[in-house]
Design an enzyme around this catalytic site. Structure first.
Site, PDB file in Angstrom:
ATOM      1  N   ASP A 206       5.135  -5.800   4.909  1.00 23.88           N
ATOM      2  CA  ASP A 206       4.708  -5.416   3.566  1.00 23.88           C
ATOM      3  C   ASP A 206       3.435  -6.169   3.213  1.00 23.88           C
ATOM      4  O   ASP A 206       2.592  -6.386   4.077  1.00 23.88           O
ATOM      5  CB  ASP A 206       5.837  -5.691   2.565  1.00 23.88           C
ATOM      6  CG  ASP A 206       5.837  -4.686   1.428  1.00 23.88           C
ATOM      7  OD1 ASP A 206       4.873  -4.689   0.661  1.00 23.88           O
ATOM      8  OD2 ASP A 206       6.789  -3.908   1.322  1.00 23.88           O
TER       9      ASP A 206
ATOM     10  N   SER B 106      10.776   3.006  -1.825  1.00 23.36           N
ATOM     11  CA  SER B 106      10.535   1.715  -1.187  1.00 23.36           C
ATOM     12  C   SER B 106      11.154   0.585  -1.998  1.00 23.36           C
ATOM     13  O   SER B 106      11.056  -0.574  -1.622  1.00 23.36           O
ATOM     14  CB  SER B 106       9.036   1.468  -1.004  1.00 23.36           C
ATOM     15  OG  SER B 106       8.371   1.450  -2.239  1.00 23.36           O
TER      16      SER B 106
ATOM     17  N   HIS C 287       4.382  -6.343  -4.212  1.00 20.71           N
ATOM     18  CA  HIS C 287       5.397  -5.454  -3.651  1.00 20.71           C
ATOM     19  C   HIS C 287       6.185  -6.132  -2.539  1.00 20.71           C
ATOM     20  O   HIS C 287       7.413  -6.011  -2.473  1.00 20.71           O
ATOM     21  CB  HIS C 287       4.753  -4.177  -3.118  1.00 20.71           C
ATOM     22  CG  HIS C 287       5.758  -3.139  -2.718  1.00 20.71           C
ATOM     23  ND1 HIS C 287       6.195  -3.002  -1.421  1.00 20.71           N
ATOM     24  CD2 HIS C 287       6.414  -2.205  -3.437  1.00 20.71           C
ATOM     25  CE1 HIS C 287       7.077  -2.017  -1.358  1.00 20.71           C
ATOM     26  NE2 HIS C 287       7.226  -1.510  -2.568  1.00 20.71           N
TER      27      HIS C 287
END
Length: 1026
Positions: free
Chosen positions: A215, A386, A246
Site C-alpha cells: 500500500d 479496499s 490509506h
C-alpha cells in the site's frame, strides 16, 4: 516478500496488486488526486527485454547473450542493469539491458530469440501536481490513471453522470452520514462488530502470523502498532512513511492495538510501500519491479486477499487480482447488510467468449463507514472495497492464529472455511454477494474442526432458485438451445497440487426426471495452485422437446493430491464431492421468440486497447466489461426476458449454429473480424429466413490516433486497435446487400417516435438499398470537435435502416449506428423501445408505423458522398484476434476453427429421491460446529447515539488492545426480563382466579338428624349440647 521458508509462513495481502500474467495495465484501486502534469523523455540507451516465461537471472543472461552473439556485431557493448531489491532473487519475465549504440538490426535479432517476447525502449516519466487538493472529503473518481492525448473538450449537453465508476481512489471518504439524523450511530469498531473479542478472550490475537501490506506505507512511530517487523520502499520517493493515510488505515484494521482496534494486534506486519503520494504504483516499473507471479505467492502458502473494486453497480467490473480463483476476492456492504453501491459485481470475464464467468466476489463484509487508524494518530472512517478487504485480511490473520496445526491452514482451506461459514444475504444474487457475509465465529468453528478435503464453489447448481442464482434462474432451458454453462471452482485443501481421478460421473435422479437432461463436464487437468475449474454444460434431451417440468441429478467428482506423509496409503489423499443440479425445462419456444446474441465477435480489454463506445467518458477510456448480456448489457437482457423473448449466447463462429432455430441474430458493438466462411453462411441463413440486427459504433482512424494514451505502469503508448466497433469488418459482412456504415462520428439529442433519444459517439449509415427505410436526424459532428475543437451541426444524418431481403422467405436486416442506448456502462437514455420495434420487424415482419411514416424518413444513401472507412494502417488487432494471424506484415484470416464439440457424460441413473432443498450452508466433511466450544460471552452490540453535524466520528478508547464492552445490552435486558417475569406471574394468578370464579358452587349435603334428637328438641326448645 516470500522467504525460503515460505511453507511455514502465512501472509495476507489486503489490497490490490497487478497480475503479472497480463500484458496491459489492469484496473487498480487508487485514491483520487488533483490535476497533474506529465512529461515523458527517453532514457539512456536502455531496453526492456520481455521473455515468454519466468526464468532465473542466469537463464535470462544466457538468452540475451546468445541472441546478441547472433547479431554478428562483435563490437556491440551491452550489460544487464542490476536490480537492487529483494525481488532480484526470484524468477522474472524481463530484464533491463543497457546497449550502447544499438542498431535496429541488433534489436530485431534480439527479438528473434525463441524465449524473448519483445524489446521496447526504456523511458522516464516525470509527474508533478498542478495544485494541492482541498481538505473537503474526497469525491468519487475513476480507478485507473491514464493521460489522454486529445485536448479537453466540452459537451454541448450536460451529462448527468460521468461514470458508473466510483473513483480513481483506493477508497472514497464517507460524509453522507454526518448530514443525516440517524437513530443510531455508525458501528465504531468493525473487529468487535464481527465478534473478534470472542476469540480475543480465548487468547487468540494473531500471534505468529505474518501479514504483508502492499500500500502507501506506514510511519515508523505510529502509536497504534507494536509489531512492525519490516518496512520497505519500492517507489521513487525517498521515504517509508505514509503520505496519504490509506496504508496506515489498512494496517490499522488488521493490527491496530489501541483506539480503533484491529483484528490481530499481535500479528507481524511487513509494510511494502508500492504507491507514491500521487498514487502511482512504481512497483510496476521495470527498474524497480517487486512483483512475483500470483501462482508463486499462493504455492508458497501465501493467502491472498484482494478488493474486487469500486466500479459498481455495473456488472462485469471485477478488478484484478481479486477475480483470480486462488485469491479471496472481497466485496463491500454497509452496516445494514445492503450491498454497497460502489462494490464491483461479477461475473469474471477472462473466460469469454467461449465459456462463462466464475462466481465472484467470494465473500462480502463491511466496507462502508469503517473506522481505522489515522495517518499519524487517532481514527478515521473510510469506505470502499479496499476497506472491506483488510477487514477480511484481519479476520483471516486472527483465524490462522487460532489453529494449533498451522499446516492445515492454506489458501484453499481458509477460503473453504470463509465461504462455508458465510451467511447469505436475502434478495441478493451470487454475482453481488458471492457466498454471503463474513461470519468470523462460524469460520473459527469450521477451521478448528477441519480435515483436508476438496469442495466446490458454488456447491450446487439450481437454475430454479431466484434471485440468488441469477442469471441462471432467469430463463428456463429447452431442447435445441445453446448449452447452459456453469463455471465451478474446485478448491483443493489437501495440497498445492492435485488432479481429478478418472472422470466426473453424472448421476440423474429418475424419480425427478433427471434423464431429461444431458450433462458434459470439462475440467482442469491439474489443480494448481490449490484450485482448478469444473465447467458443467447442461442441455435438454431430445425426448423432452415438448415436456415441461423440473429435472434433477448430481455430478460426482473425486480429487486426489500427493500426501505429504509417505506413510499414507498409496501416497495420495482423496476427497469425493457431489455437485447437485436442478433445472426447469420448458417446451422449445417458437423461432420468432428466440434471439441469438453474438458474443464471439466481441473483444475487450485486456489484452488489447479497445476504446469506450462513448468518447465523452474520458476518465474511463477502456471497453473492459465483456460486452455480455449478463454484464454491461444486463438491463437489455432483463428487458427482453420481460417481453417474452428467449436470449441465447453464441460463443463460437457464425458457422456453428443452426439458423433455422432462431428468429434474429443480434450483433452489438462487434470488434472482431469475420472469417470468409462466416460471411458466406450468414448470407445463406438470411436468404432462408434468419433476420439480423446490428448496433454499431464509431470508427475513425484520425480519432483513433488522437485518443492514444500513455500508461505509466507499462511505460508505453497505447493506440486503439479498433474504434468503438470494427466498422470495416461489419461492412465486409453486410456489403452483399449494398449496405455500409461510415466513418462519421456524431452526437446529439433528438426525438424519435415520441421517445427522447441520445446519440453518443455513433456512426452513420453510408450506403443502403434504395427500397429500404432510412431514418435521419440532425446531429453534431463529434469527430470535428475531437480533432479540431470546432463545433458543427450536420443535418440529415442517416442513423437507422430497415430492409426486407428480396429472396422468397428471406429475413430482414436492421442497422443502427450507436449501441450506447442499450449499454449499461454509460447509458444516458435507453432505447429499449427501439429494440422492441426492431424485433417486431425482424421476427414478425411488422414494420412500426412510427418509423415507416416518420417525418424523419429520407432517401437511402448511395455511398458516393464520402469514401468508406478503411482499417487503421499498422494496427495490431491480429495479436488479440481469434480470426486474424500475422503474415509477412499483412494479417490474413486463420483457418476456420472446428465448432466446439461437447462430450456428453454417460449417465449412471439413480432410482432414488433427490433432495428437495439444495440451499444449505456448504458442508465440509468432519465439521461439527457443536464440538467447538466457545466462551460464554454475549455478542457485541455497538453503542448507539445520534451523530451531531460536523462530528468527526472519533470514539477513542485509551489504553489496551482489549477494551471493555461499551454497550447498553446489559442495562436493557435486565428490565426486560424482569417485566416479562412479572407478566408471567400475573398471568398465572389471573388464570387461577378466573377458573375459581367460573366453577359452580357445590351445596353441602344436609345431614338428617336422628328422630330421638328431634323429639328432644321439640320438648325442651333448645339445641342439644355436647
Amino acid at each position: 516478500m516470500v522467504t525460503n521458508d515460505c511453507l511455514s509462513k502465512i501472509l495476507i495481502v489486503p489490497v490490490l496488486i497487478k497480475s503479472v500474467s497480463g500484458k496491459l495495465p489492469l484496473k487498480f484501486s487508487a485514491s483520487c488526486i488533483t490535476a497533474f502534469s506529465l512529461c515523458v523523455s527517453p532514457f539512456p540507451p536502455e531496453y526492456i527485454v520481455a521473455f515468454t516465461g519466468y526464468f532465473s537471472a542466469k537463464a535470462r543472461s544466457l538468452y540475451i547473450s546468445s541472441a546478441l552473439r547472433n547479431a554478428g556485431n562483435g563490437a556491440l557493448e551491452w550489460h544487464i542493469v542490476p536490480r537492487e531489491n529483494p525481488a532480484s532473487d526470484f524468477p522474472s519475465d524481463f530484464e533491463l539491458v543497457h546497449i550502447r549504440q544499438a542498431s535496429p538490426s541488433s534489436l530485431l535479432t534480439l527479438e528473434d530469440h525463441p524465449y524473448i517476447k519483445r524489446v521496447t525502449p526504456q523511458r522516464k516519466v516525470f509527474r508533478t501536481l498542478k495544485y494541492v487538493p482541498s481538505p473537503e472529503p474526497a469525491a468519487p473518481c475513476n480507478t485507473t490513471r491514464w493521460t489522454q492525448k486529445w485536448q479537453s473538450w466540452q459537451s454541448s449537453r450536460p451529462l448527468r453522470r460521468t461514470s458508473l465508476s466510483l473513483g480513481s481512489g483506493f477508497w472514497h471518504a464517507t460524509g453522507r452520514h454526518s448530514s443525516r439524523r440517524l437513530l443510531r450511530a455508525i458501528p465504531r469498531h468493525v473487529a468487535q462488530i464481527l465478534q473478534a473479542d470472542v476469540l480475543w478472550q480465548m487468547g487468540h490475537t494473531g500471534s505468529g502470523v505474518k501479514v504483508a501490506v502492499f500500500d502507501t506505507g506506514l510511519s515508523e512511530r505510529h502509536p497504534h502498532f507494536k509489531n512492525v517487523k519490516e518496512r520497505t520502499n519500492w517507489t521513487n520517493e525517498k521515504t517509508l512513511d505514509d503520505g496519504l493515510g490509506h496504508g496506515t488505515f489498512v494496517a490499522g484494521v488488521i493490527a491496530s492495538m489501541r483506539e480503533c482496534q484491529g483484528f490481530a494486534p499481535d500479528s507481524e506486519l511487513h509494510i511494502f510501500r508500492v504507491f507514491t503520494n500521487n498514487q502511482v504504483n512504481t512497483c510496476l516499473q521495470p527498474r524497480n519491479s517487486c512483483l512475483i507471479p500470483l501462482s508463486s505467492f499462493c504455492s508458497c502458502v501465501v493467502i491472498m486477499v484482494s478488493a474486487i473494486g469500486n466500479d459498481g453497480p455495473l456488472y462485469g467490473t471485477l478488478n484484478n487480482p481479486a477475480d483470480q480463483m486462488d485469491v479471496i476476492g472481497v466485496g463491500g456492504i454497509d452496516f445494514e447488510d445492503n450491498i454497497a453501491r460502489f462494490s464491483s459485481r461479477g461475473m469474471t470475464t477472462w473466460e469469454l467468449p467461449g465459456g462463462y464467468g466464475r462466481v465472484k466476489p467470494d465473500i462480502v463484509t463491511y466496507g462502508s463507514g469503517v473506522r481505522g487508524s489515522g495517518m499519524k494518530e487517532g481514527c478515521r472512517s473510510l469506505s470502499g472495497t479496499s476497506v472491506a478487504s483488510p477487514v477480511v485480511a484481519g479476520a483471516v490473520t486472527l483465524l490462522a492464529s487460532t489453529v494449533l496445526n498451522r499446516e492445515l491452514v492454506n489458501p484453499a482451506s481458509m477460503k473453504q472455511a470463509l465461504i462455508a461459514s458465510a451467511r447469505r444475504l436475502p434478495g441478493v444474487n451470487m454475482f453481488e454477494q458471492g457466498h454471503g457475509k463474513l461470519d468470523l465465529i462460524r469460520a473459527y468453528q469450521i477451521l478448528n474442526s477441519y480435515r483436508p478435503q476438496a469442495s466446490l464453489s458454488p456447491s450446487y447448481i439450481d437454475l430454479t432458485e431466484c434471485p440468488y442464482m441469477w442469471p441462471y434462474c432467469s430463463q428456463p432451458i429447452y431442447y435445441g438451445g445453446m448449452p447452459t454453462i456453469v463455471n465451478v471452482t474446485i478448491l483443493n485443501g489437501m495440497g498445492v497440487t492435485g488432479r481429478i481421478v478418472d472422470k466426473p460421473i453424472w448421476q440423474p435422479y429418475l424419480p425427478q426426471n433427471g434423464d431429461h437432461i444431458d450433462v458434459a463436464v470439462s475440467y482442469s487437468p491439474v489443480l494448481w495452485p490449490w484450485a482448478g475449474y469444473l465447467a458443467v454444460s447442461i442441455s435438454v434431451a431430445k425426448k423432452a422437446a415438448s415436456w415441461e417440468g423440473i429435472a434433477q441429478g448430481h455430478v460426482m467428482v473425486t480429487v486426489a493430491s500427493p500426501a505429504e506423509n509417505d506413510s499414507e496409503v498409496g501416497g495420495e489423499l482423496t476427497s469425493t464431492v457431489k455437485l447437485p443440479i436442478k433445472v426447469k425445462i420448458v417446451p422449445t419456444p417458437p423461432r420468432s421468440k428466440r434471439v441469438l446474441w453474438d458474443q464471439y465477435h466481441n473483444l475487450r480489454y485486456p489484452p488489447g486497447y479497445f476504446p469506450r463506445d462513448n468518447l465523452r467518458m474520458k476518465n474511463d477510456p477502456l471497453d473492459w466489461n465483456g460486452d455480455h448480456i449478463h454484464t454491461n448489457f444486463r438491463d437489455m437482457y432483463q428487458h427482453l426476458r420481460s417481453m417474452g423473448y428467449f436470449v441465447e449466447v453464441l460463443g463460437a463462429p457464425i458457422t456453428c449454429f443452426d439458423a433455422s432455430q432462431y428468429g434474429t441474430l443480434l450483433m452489438v458493438d462487434s470488434e472482431e473480424e469475420y472469417f470468409p466462411e462466416e460471411i458466406t453462411k450468414l448470407r445463406r441463413d438470411i436468404d432462408n429466413g434468419l433476420s439480423l440486427i446490428i448496433f454499431s459504433d464509431w470508427y475513425n482512424t484520425s480519432v483513433m490516433r488522437k485518443v492514444k494514451f500513455y500508461d505509466e505502469n507499462t511505460r508505453q503508448w497505447w493506440m486503439p486497435d479498433t474504434g468503438g466497433a470494427n466498422v470495416p469488418a461489419l461492412n465486409d459482412l453486410i456489403s452483399v446487400w449494398g449496405m455500409a456504415f461510415s466513418d462519421g462520428l456524431y452526437e446529439g439529442d433528438f426525438t424519435m417516435a415520441d421517445h427522447d433519444m441520445y446519440y453518443a459517439s455513433g456512426c452513420s449509415i453510408a450506403r443502403f438499398p434504395e427500397d429500404g427505410i432510412v431514418i435521419a436526424k440532425n446531429l453534431k459532428d463529434q469527430g470535428l470537435e475531437v480533432l479540431k475543437q470546432e463545433t458543427a451541426v450536420v443535418e440529415g444524418v442517416p442513423i437507422l435502416g430497415l430492409y426486407q431481403t428480396p429472396s422468397d422467405g428471406g429475413g430482414r436486416i436492421a442497422l443502427y449506428g450507436d449501441s450506447n442506448c442499450i449499454d449499461d456502462s454509460h447509458r444516458q437514455k435507453d432505447c429499449f423501445w427501439l429494440l422492441d420495434a426492431l424485433l417486431q420487424y425482424t421476427s414478425y415482419s411488422m414494420t412500426p408505423p412510427s418509423l415507416s411514416h416518420s417525418h424523419s424518413r429520407v432517401a437511402p444513401p448511395t455511398g458516393t458522398e464520402r469514401p468508406l472507412p478503411q482499417r487503421l494502417e499498422g494496427n495490431h488487432l491480429y495479436r488479440y484476434s481469434k480470426v486474424l494471424e500475422a503474415h509477412l506484415g499483412d494479417p490474413k484470416p486463420r483457418p476456420l476453427p472446428a465448432c466446439p464439440h461437447l462430450s456428453w457424460a454417460k449417465p449412471q441413473p439413480l432410482n432414488e429421491t433427490a433432495p428437495s432443498n439444495l440451499w444449505k450452508h456448504q458442508k465440509l466433511l468432519s465439521v461439527d460446529l457443536d464440538k467447538v466450544a466457545l466462551p460464554n460471552v454475549r455478542p457485541y452490540r455497538p453503542q448507539v447515539r445520534p451523530l451531531s453535524p460536523g462530528e468527526s466520528g472519533a470514539w477513542d478508547i485509551p489504553g489496551g488492545i482489549m477494551p471493555g464492552r461499551y454497550n447498553q445490552e446489559v442495562g436493557q435486558t435486565i428490565p426486560v426480563f424482569a417485566f416479562l417475569g412479572a407478566m408471567v406471574v400475573l398471568s398465572f394468578f389471573v388464570v387461577q382466579l378466573t377458573k375459581a370464579k367460573s366453577k359452580p358452587k357445590r351445596r353441602k349435603p344436609r345431614v338428617k338428624r336422628p328422630t330421638y334428637l328431634q323429639q328432644q328438641q321439640q320438648t325442651t326448645g333448645k339445641n342439644p349440647t355436647v
